[in-house]
Design a protein around this motif. Sequence first.
Motif, short mmCIF file in Angstrom:
data_model
loop_
_atom_site.label_atom_id
_atom_site.label_comp_id
_atom_site.label_asym_id
_atom_site.label_seq_id
_atom_site.Cartn_x
_atom_site.Cartn_y
_atom_site.Cartn_z
N GLN A 83 73.15 85.39 -9.71
CA GLN A 83 73.79 84.70 -9.04
C GLN A 83 73.25 84.19 -7.74
O GLN A 83 71.97 83.44 -8.19
CB GLN A 83 74.55 86.17 -8.15
CG GLN A 83 75.25 87.31 -9.20
CD GLN A 83 76.33 86.53 -9.56
OE1 GLN A 83 77.44 85.80 -8.61
NE2 GLN A 83 77.18 86.18 -10.41
N TYR A 101 87.26 74.63 -5.89
CA TYR A 101 87.12 74.86 -6.58
C TYR A 101 86.98 76.25 -7.81
O TYR A 101 85.71 76.31 -7.01
CB TYR A 101 86.00 73.77 -7.39
CG TYR A 101 86.60 73.18 -8.76
CD1 TYR A 101 87.34 72.72 -9.50
CD2 TYR A 101 85.47 73.44 -9.17
CE1 TYR A 101 87.34 72.47 -10.36
CE2 TYR A 101 84.83 73.36 -11.09
CZ TYR A 101 86.13 73.19 -11.80
OH TYR A 101 86.56 72.55 -12.66
N GLY A 102 87.51 76.81 -8.24
CA GLY A 102 86.76 78.03 -8.49
C GLY A 102 86.38 78.50 -9.39
O GLY A 102 85.11 79.60 -9.32
N ASN A 103 85.76 76.83 -10.20
CA ASN A 103 85.02 77.32 -11.44
C ASN A 103 83.33 77.62 -11.11
O ASN A 103 82.86 78.35 -12.09
CB ASN A 103 85.21 76.60 -12.30
CG ASN A 103 86.45 76.43 -13.24
OD1 ASN A 103 86.46 77.93 -13.43
ND2 ASN A 103 86.69 75.65 -14.32
N SER A 105 82.37 80.04 -9.00
CA SER A 105 81.95 80.90 -8.88
C SER A 105 81.98 82.13 -9.61
O SER A 105 80.98 83.04 -9.73
CB SER A 105 82.16 81.68 -7.39
OG SER A 105 84.12 81.94 -7.56
N ARG A 106 83.25 82.03 -11.46
CA ARG A 106 82.84 82.26 -12.00
C ARG A 106 81.66 82.47 -13.15
O ARG A 106 81.05 83.13 -13.67
CB ARG A 106 84.63 81.35 -12.83
CG ARG A 106 85.44 81.59 -12.94
CD ARG A 106 86.05 82.06 -14.27
NE ARG A 106 85.81 80.06 -14.62
CZ ARG A 106 85.30 79.95 -15.99
NH1 ARG A 106 84.59 80.99 -16.30
NH2 ARG A 106 85.60 78.79 -16.26
N ARG A 107 80.92 81.24 -12.54
CA ARG A 107 79.70 81.08 -13.28
C ARG A 107 78.20 81.53 -12.72
O ARG A 107 77.01 81.69 -12.45
CB ARG A 107 79.15 79.58 -13.28
CG ARG A 107 80.20 78.56 -14.37
CD ARG A 107 80.12 78.90 -15.62
NE ARG A 107 80.56 77.82 -16.70
CZ ARG A 107 80.93 78.21 -17.63
NH1 ARG A 107 80.43 79.13 -18.39
NH2 ARG A 107 81.54 77.40 -18.16
N ASN A 110 78.27 81.28 -6.06
CA ASN A 110 78.88 81.34 -4.92
C ASN A 110 78.64 80.99 -3.65
O ASN A 110 77.10 80.79 -2.97
CB ASN A 110 78.63 83.20 -4.10
CG ASN A 110 78.75 83.60 -6.17
OD1 ASN A 110 79.91 83.82 -6.09
ND2 ASN A 110 78.00 84.36 -6.73
N THR B 195 79.54 70.51 -13.57
CA THR B 195 78.87 71.95 -14.62
C THR B 195 77.96 72.04 -14.88
O THR B 195 76.94 72.52 -14.23
CB THR B 195 80.63 72.83 -15.03
OG1 THR B 195 81.37 72.82 -14.19
CG2 THR B 195 79.97 74.42 -15.28
#
Lengths: 212, 212
Positions: A83, A101-103, A105-107, A110, B195
């Motif tokens: 993380q 943009y939520g992507n 934190s998916r990765r 944070n 990304t």
Amino acid sequence: MEEDKISIAVVKRLPRYYRYLGDLLDNGITRISSGELSKKMHITASQIRQDLNKFGRFGQRGYGYDVELLYEEIKRILGLDRQYNMVIIGAGNLGQALANYGNFSRRGFNFIGIFDKDPNKIGMEVGNMRVQDVGELDAFLNKNSVDIAVLSIPKTNASQITSILVKNGIRGIWNYSHIDLRTPDDVVVENVHLTDSVMTLSYKLSELENSK
Amino acid sequence: MEEDKISIAVVKRLPRYYRYLGDLLDNGITRISSGELSKKMHITASQIRQDLNKFGRFGQRGYGYDVELLYEEIKRILGLDRQYNMVIIGAGNLGQALANYGNFSRRGFNFIGIFDKDPNKIGMEVGNMRVQDVGELDAFLNKNSVDIAVLSIPKTNASQITSILVKNGIRGIWNYSHIDLRTPDDVVVENVHLTDSVMTLSYKLSELENSK
DNA sequence: TAGATTGTTAATCGATTAACAATC
DNA sequence: TAGATTGTTAATCGATTAACAATC
């Protein structure tokens, strides 16, 4: 610890491999040869094998590569098996867009803080965070463990903010400011220069016109 | 019309030259040698001269380069001496941020439309535009002269939208969708994969850790 | 003219591609 | 075993750097 310094050209291709392998996994494909991957990605099989062998021997002769194994290896190589805490400096259009943009934190990326100097922005809620006064950045970095700072501020303030970041031991800067940051050797910078990008596009368009 | 195809590595450096020359102009500096510019930009003087000579002989032996003249030449080479009409497909965080960011229109990149498929977004005001139904994109492109489309939509819809763009003669796509677009030879694509960029940064951070 | 600096050729370096022995 | 495909060495290609004659 590493044998040979990996060139940036190779590194820049890793996320693309990672993306294609993820797609293969999603489609239930469990093995792939460099030849097949080559056709999908439009790069040579030779380059794929050379790239991967910079990091280890992940394939099996006569068989190819196990998709999931390779996916996990590249994930690890890219440092995506952990993380990262990030702060955003500059709550303008771009800073807000990144925060929302939520992507990321998916990765594992944070956002734990967002800062601005504009009194009209301070206190605003952006992506589940409250915009803090940039004057408190120094103290915040001191109290919290932050891995990466996103710089989405005008270039005039970028150098001063960078020295605050460096002073507080930030090791990674994701720089959207239109300026070349000078940092010590143990601080890495990844630039996203959108203005440069759109200019490259207009160059390509001009070239197209001229070749007619 | 062009003699030799200019490599993308050279092209990608042009916006950076342009930026440094702009800064010099702002500081009232009227001439510069490749040697001085080399020190500022941290690239070799040889590379600067090689790069520039791909496009013409802009310097003067024994003197150096006239800053304003060189600035204007690079501006022209990059295709920044004209206006571009752009549409944004996808009025999410990123699409809105781009629409609101004023710096593009200063450079001649003008947004004339923004589209989304979400009924909650359609009709919303973003950057002096009203969000239109993406279903009307086809008709809009047919009626208006559009040079560049910005793709800020999830990858699932990217291919389908791209075919609408190509069908309507769009020549340039600024692609923020996390997918590799396949387009005809006379349609150019410039990718911004955020990304991928953040993954490159985490790689650099891991490398830093490992080298300790 | 003397000094400076370009434009350009040549040398070097690094990255990509080809080839093939190793081996699953 | 025969076929397939890797890992890796060698060859090629392209980009960067060095060198220097041309010339302002």
